[in-house]
Design a protein around this motif. Structure first.
Motif, PDB file in Angstrom:
ATOM      1  N   GLN A  18       0.836  -1.207   0.000  1.00  0.00           N
ATOM      2  CA  GLN A  18       0.000   0.000   0.000  1.00  0.00           C
ATOM      3  C   GLN A  18       0.871   1.258   0.000  1.00  0.00           C
ATOM      4  N   LYS A  19       1.918   1.252   0.818  1.00  0.00           N
ATOM      5  CA  LYS A  19       2.809   2.419   0.891  1.00  0.00           C
ATOM      6  C   LYS A  19       3.500   2.647  -0.449  1.00  0.00           C
ATOM      7  N   SER A  74       2.538   1.651  -3.428  1.00  0.00           N
ATOM      8  CA  SER A  74       1.531   2.058  -4.403  1.00  0.00           C
ATOM      9  C   SER A  74       1.174   3.532  -4.242  1.00  0.00           C
ATOM     10  N   TYR A  75       0.979   3.967  -3.004  1.00  0.00           N
ATOM     11  CA  TYR A  75       0.616   5.358  -2.719  1.00  0.00           C
ATOM     12  C   TYR A  75       1.729   6.309  -3.136  1.00  0.00           C
ATOM     13  N   CYS A 105      -7.117   7.622  -1.156  1.00  0.00           N
ATOM     14  CA  CYS A 105      -6.799   6.907   0.080  1.00  0.00           C
ATOM     15  C   CYS A 105      -5.901   5.705  -0.232  1.00  0.00           C
ATOM     16  N   PRO A 106      -4.805   5.533   0.522  1.00  0.00           N
ATOM     17  CA  PRO A 106      -3.926   4.389   0.274  1.00  0.00           C
ATOM     18  C   PRO A 106      -4.553   3.058   0.681  1.00  0.00           C
ATOM     19  N   ASP A 140       1.302  12.586   5.209  1.00  0.00           N
ATOM     20  CA  ASP A 140       2.072  12.826   3.991  1.00  0.00           C
ATOM     21  C   ASP A 140       3.260  13.702   4.365  1.00  0.00           C
ATOM     22  N   ARG A 192      -8.639   3.487  -1.739  1.00  0.00           N
ATOM     23  CA  ARG A 192      -8.533   4.187  -3.030  1.00  0.00           C
ATOM     24  C   ARG A 192      -9.666   5.188  -3.264  1.00  0.00           C
ATOM     25  N   PRO A 215      -1.859  10.858  -5.892  1.00  0.00           N
ATOM     26  CA  PRO A 215      -1.724  10.656  -4.453  1.00  0.00           C
ATOM     27  C   PRO A 215      -2.875  11.253  -3.646  1.00  0.00           C
ATOM     28  N   THR A 244       2.105   6.386  -7.189  1.00  0.00           N
ATOM     29  CA  THR A 244       0.955   6.694  -8.034  1.00  0.00           C
ATOM     30  C   THR A 244       1.020   8.123  -8.556  1.00  0.00           C
TER      31      THR A 244
END
Length: 67
Positions: free
Chosen positions: A8-9, A11-12, A21-22, A56, A25, A18, A15
């Motif tokens: 998840q991290k 991917s976030y 939601c991680p 973030d 989505r 951004p 992407t």
């Protein structure tokens, strides 16, 4: 963030969107105020769809002088 997997991290962070939601989505996210410490800016975010919360972290990467 509690329960955030490495996938998840990654991917976030990788992407082009951004602002999702991680975890789920969803685009139903809210960002708190931004605090700046040196070259780093930090913002706590929350998904109103699944209630996930995360931070973030932004790092200064460039500067443009307008004169």
């Amino acid at each position: 963030m509690k329960g955030m997997t490495a996938e998840q991290k990654t991917s976030y962070l990788n992407t082009n969107k951004p602002n999702l939601c991680p975890c789920c989505r969803s685009d139903e996210i809210e960002g708190g105020s931004i605090s700046i410490e040196g070259k780093t800016a930090i913002q706590v975010c929350r998904c109103t769809h699944c209630s996930a919360e995360w931070q973030d972290t932004y790092t200064l990467s460039d500067i443009t002088l307008f004169q």
